[in-house]
Design a protein around this motif. Structure first.
Motif, PDB file in Angstrom:
ATOM      1  N   TRP A   1       6.369  14.475   1.884  1.00  0.00           N
ATOM      2  CA  TRP A   1       7.349  13.499   2.381  1.00  0.00           C
ATOM      3  C   TRP A   1       6.601  12.347   3.039  1.00  0.00           C
ATOM      4  O   TRP A   1       5.695  12.578   3.850  1.00  0.00           O
ATOM      5  CB  TRP A   1       8.276  14.154   3.402  1.00  0.00           C
ATOM      6  CG  TRP A   1       9.386  14.960   2.795  1.00  0.00           C
ATOM      7  CD1 TRP A   1      10.704  14.616   2.751  1.00  0.00           C
ATOM      8  CD2 TRP A   1       9.308  16.243   2.163  1.00  0.00           C
ATOM      9  NE1 TRP A   1      11.428  15.595   2.118  1.00  0.00           N
ATOM     10  CE2 TRP A   1      10.612  16.602   1.752  1.00  0.00           C
ATOM     11  CE3 TRP A   1       8.247  17.115   1.895  1.00  0.00           C
ATOM     12  CZ2 TRP A   1      10.884  17.793   1.094  1.00  0.00           C
ATOM     13  CZ3 TRP A   1       8.523  18.303   1.233  1.00  0.00           C
ATOM     14  CH2 TRP A   1       9.824  18.638   0.848  1.00  0.00           C
ATOM     15  N   MET A   2       6.967  11.129   2.676  1.00  0.00           N
ATOM     16  CA  MET A   2       6.281   9.967   3.245  1.00  0.00           C
ATOM     17  C   MET A   2       7.319   8.981   3.758  1.00  0.00           C
ATOM     18  O   MET A   2       8.284   8.669   3.063  1.00  0.00           O
ATOM     19  CB  MET A   2       5.441   9.260   2.189  1.00  0.00           C
ATOM     20  CG  MET A   2       4.572  10.200   1.396  1.00  0.00           C
ATOM     21  SD  MET A   2       3.855   9.391  -0.033  1.00  0.00           S
ATOM     22  CE  MET A   2       3.692  10.802  -1.126  1.00  0.00           C
ATOM     23  N   LEU A   3       7.112   8.519   4.963  1.00  0.00           N
ATOM     24  CA  LEU A   3       8.058   7.579   5.561  1.00  0.00           C
ATOM     25  C   LEU A   3       7.285   6.491   6.291  1.00  0.00           C
ATOM     26  O   LEU A   3       6.336   6.776   7.025  1.00  0.00           O
ATOM     27  CB  LEU A   3       8.975   8.332   6.540  1.00  0.00           C
ATOM     28  CG  LEU A   3       9.946   7.510   7.376  1.00  0.00           C
ATOM     29  CD1 LEU A   3      10.991   6.838   6.502  1.00  0.00           C
ATOM     30  CD2 LEU A   3      10.644   8.397   8.405  1.00  0.00           C
ATOM     31  N   LEU A   4       7.679   5.251   6.041  1.00  0.00           N
ATOM     32  CA  LEU A   4       7.054   4.118   6.726  1.00  0.00           C
ATOM     33  C   LEU A   4       8.137   3.376   7.493  1.00  0.00           C
ATOM     34  O   LEU A   4       9.154   2.975   6.915  1.00  0.00           O
ATOM     35  CB  LEU A   4       6.397   3.181   5.704  1.00  0.00           C
ATOM     36  CG  LEU A   4       5.684   1.959   6.285  1.00  0.00           C
ATOM     37  CD1 LEU A   4       4.404   2.355   6.989  1.00  0.00           C
ATOM     38  CD2 LEU A   4       5.382   0.937   5.197  1.00  0.00           C
ATOM     39  N   ILE A   5       7.935   3.217   8.787  1.00  0.00           N
ATOM     40  CA  ILE A   5       8.908   2.512   9.619  1.00  0.00           C
ATOM     41  C   ILE A   5       8.263   1.219  10.124  1.00  0.00           C
ATOM     42  O   ILE A   5       7.204   1.266  10.741  1.00  0.00           O
ATOM     43  CB  ILE A   5       9.323   3.374  10.835  1.00  0.00           C
ATOM     44  CG1 ILE A   5       9.940   4.683  10.360  1.00  0.00           C
ATOM     45  CG2 ILE A   5      10.294   2.613  11.719  1.00  0.00           C
ATOM     46  CD1 ILE A   5      10.253   5.645  11.492  1.00  0.00           C
ATOM     47  N   ARG A   6       8.894   0.099   9.828  1.00  0.00           N
ATOM     48  CA  ARG A   6       8.409  -1.169  10.386  1.00  0.00           C
ATOM     49  C   ARG A   6       9.313  -1.553  11.547  1.00  0.00           C
ATOM     50  O   ARG A   6      10.526  -1.633  11.393  1.00  0.00           O
ATOM     51  CB  ARG A   6       8.431  -2.274   9.320  1.00  0.00           C
ATOM     52  CG  ARG A   6       7.721  -3.540   9.796  1.00  0.00           C
ATOM     53  CD  ARG A   6       7.763  -4.616   8.734  1.00  0.00           C
ATOM     54  NE  ARG A   6       9.110  -5.170   8.628  1.00  0.00           N
ATOM     55  CZ  ARG A   6       9.651  -5.600   7.477  1.00  0.00           C
ATOM     56  NH1 ARG A   6       8.997  -5.535   6.354  1.00  0.00           N
ATOM     57  NH2 ARG A   6      10.868  -6.092   7.468  1.00  0.00           N
TER      58      ARG A   6
ATOM     59  N   THR B   1      12.899  -1.490   9.743  1.00  0.00           N
ATOM     60  CA  THR B   1      13.058  -1.457   8.297  1.00  0.00           C
ATOM     61  C   THR B   1      12.260  -0.264   7.795  1.00  0.00           C
ATOM     62  O   THR B   1      11.089  -0.117   8.137  1.00  0.00           O
ATOM     63  CB  THR B   1      12.538  -2.758   7.657  1.00  0.00           C
ATOM     64  OG1 THR B   1      13.191  -3.857   8.281  1.00  0.00           O
ATOM     65  CG2 THR B   1      12.824  -2.772   6.166  1.00  0.00           C
ATOM     66  N   CYS B   2      12.929   0.588   7.018  1.00  0.00           N
ATOM     67  CA  CYS B   2      12.283   1.844   6.616  1.00  0.00           C
ATOM     68  C   CYS B   2      12.046   1.912   5.113  1.00  0.00           C
ATOM     69  O   CYS B   2      12.863   1.443   4.321  1.00  0.00           O
ATOM     70  CB  CYS B   2      13.147   3.036   7.021  1.00  0.00           C
ATOM     71  SG  CYS B   2      13.542   3.040   8.757  1.00  0.00           S
ATOM     72  N   PHE B   3      10.934   2.477   4.762  1.00  0.00           N
ATOM     73  CA  PHE B   3      10.587   2.718   3.358  1.00  0.00           C
ATOM     74  C   PHE B   3      10.248   4.196   3.248  1.00  0.00           C
ATOM     75  O   PHE B   3       9.613   4.744   4.143  1.00  0.00           O
ATOM     76  CB  PHE B   3       9.367   1.889   2.950  1.00  0.00           C
ATOM     77  CG  PHE B   3       9.527   0.424   3.229  1.00  0.00           C
ATOM     78  CD1 PHE B   3       9.997  -0.439   2.252  1.00  0.00           C
ATOM     79  CD2 PHE B   3       9.230  -0.092   4.484  1.00  0.00           C
ATOM     80  CE1 PHE B   3      10.156  -1.792   2.515  1.00  0.00           C
ATOM     81  CE2 PHE B   3       9.390  -1.441   4.753  1.00  0.00           C
ATOM     82  CZ  PHE B   3       9.851  -2.299   3.772  1.00  0.00           C
TER      83      PHE B   3
ATOM     84  N   ALA C   1       0.836  -1.201   0.000  1.00  0.00           N
ATOM     85  CA  ALA C   1       0.000   0.000   0.000  1.00  0.00           C
ATOM     86  C   ALA C   1       0.870   1.250   0.000  1.00  0.00           C
ATOM     87  O   ALA C   1       0.586   2.216  -0.702  1.00  0.00           O
ATOM     88  CB  ALA C   1      -0.917  -0.007   1.218  1.00  0.00           C
ATOM     89  N   PHE C   2       1.953   1.196   0.758  1.00  0.00           N
ATOM     90  CA  PHE C   2       2.837   2.356   0.838  1.00  0.00           C
ATOM     91  C   PHE C   2       3.464   2.665  -0.524  1.00  0.00           C
ATOM     92  O   PHE C   2       3.654   3.821  -0.881  1.00  0.00           O
ATOM     93  CB  PHE C   2       3.932   2.112   1.878  1.00  0.00           C
ATOM     94  CG  PHE C   2       4.819   3.307   2.103  1.00  0.00           C
ATOM     95  CD1 PHE C   2       4.345   4.403   2.790  1.00  0.00           C
ATOM     96  CD2 PHE C   2       6.111   3.321   1.617  1.00  0.00           C
ATOM     97  CE1 PHE C   2       5.152   5.514   2.990  1.00  0.00           C
ATOM     98  CE2 PHE C   2       6.922   4.425   1.817  1.00  0.00           C
ATOM     99  CZ  PHE C   2       6.443   5.522   2.503  1.00  0.00           C
TER     100      PHE C   2
END
Length: 288
Positions: free
Chosen positions: A238-243, A222-224, A6-7
């Motif tokens: 700006w978009m950041l996804l951190i798992r 883990t970053c996207f 989705a990201f």
DNA sequence: AGTCCGAGCAGTCTTTATAG
DNA sequence: CTATAAAGACTGCTCGGACT
């Protein structure tokens, strides 16, 4: 994994949204859940709408929060329970049956001379509160039922969207977080120590009362990210996804040290039996 | 009875100022 | 660079009156 999918298409959702005109977090969450629905469709998941839940309570039947403090909610929740998709191999890539996502939406109106946002302290505190929620409040029923060698079946994600470079929203003394927001690396370690240094004072109190007894270590993330190529370009986002793959949360109260650890292999460990519940209750009662 | 519209209100968000 | 307060702006909601 579905969250990552989705990201990856989020910029397309956002581009249609007119991001600069959006002024509330719910709109950002809405855009993301739209992407999620798309991702679910593309995987032929049966009845995708049923799997997606917004404002999901952290308190569950198996792992309740203390009375009166059970109103804590997570922004987005996806449950694959009952599907036969999961496997050990997939789990090794971060795939989980249950997925909690906290989303943060940042807009900058005023900047100081050096370029920091004037509300960096407030924003930093809210972001850290979200990260602590993800580690502490997400229900881990196997820790409650006292099962031998408990495991998690849950992935924890933190999503942040902004209309200015992300790092200006983070206080500079929060070094790890500030660096990650400026230049996200694929594998990251973030230590947030609210018990010492500059963060231990008024700032910790802003995250939650008596939170200067807490130390959060995100030992592997883990970053996207989707950052605009030209930061000066109008209407950038700006978009950041951190798992959060592994983490340790430590609570030092009245000379007693408690800790809760999520390990990379899905196993959960407590310093002493009952530490998870103690920390979770403490966080849910005191967090802002 | 049903619809529309504006006033008032409470709560949230933005902006500004000041001081450490 | 950070922390805090407070004024001002904005939003969603309710409610009552005018009108159909």
């Amino acid at each position: 994994m579905i969250i990552e999918s989705a990201f990856s298409i989020l910029p397309e959702s956002i581009a249609g949204l007119g991001f600069q005109r959006v002024s509330r977090e719910a709109n950002a969450v809405g855009a993301f859940s739209f992407s999620l629905l798309n991702a679910l469709h593309s995987k032929n998941v049966i009845d995708p709408i049923q799997r997606l839940q917004l404002e999901k309570p952290y308190s569950t039947k198996m792992a309740p929060l203390p009375e009166g403090k059970d109103a804590r909610h997570c922004d987005v929740f996806i449950d694959y329970g009952g599907s036969k998709i999961g496997s050990k191999q997939l789990a090794n890539y971060g795939w989980r049956y249950r997925n909690y996502v906290e989303a943060k939406f940042l807009k900058s109106y005023n900047r100081t001379k050096s370029g920091q946002d004037t509300r960096a302290s407030t924003n930093s505190a809210e972001i850290i509160a979200d990260l602590i929620r993800l580690v502490a409040l997400v229900p881990e029923p196997e820790c409650f039922t006292g099962r031998q060698s408990p495991q998690t079946s849950t992935a924890r994600y933190f999503l942040v969207l902004s209309d200015y470079p992300l790092f200006i929203f983070i206080n500079q003394y929060l070094k790890d977080l500030h660096e990650l927001f400026e230049n996200p690396s694929k594998r990251a370690q973030i230590t947030i120590d609210l018990s010492s240094g500059k963060a231990a004072g008024a700032f910790a109190e802003k995250v939650g009362s008596n939170f200067n007894m807490l130390k959060l270590e995100l030992t592997q993330c883990t970053c996207f990210s989707h950052f605009p190529l030209d930061a000066k370009c109008k209407d950038s986002c700006w978009m950041l996804l951190i798992r959060i793959d592994s983490a340790k949360l430590t609570l030092n109260a009245n000379g007693v040290s408690r800790s809760f650890t999520i390990n990379i292999d899905r196993s959960l460990s407590e310093g002493n039996k009952g530490d998870y519940k103690a920390i979770r209750d403490f966080v849910s009662i005191n967090i802002q």
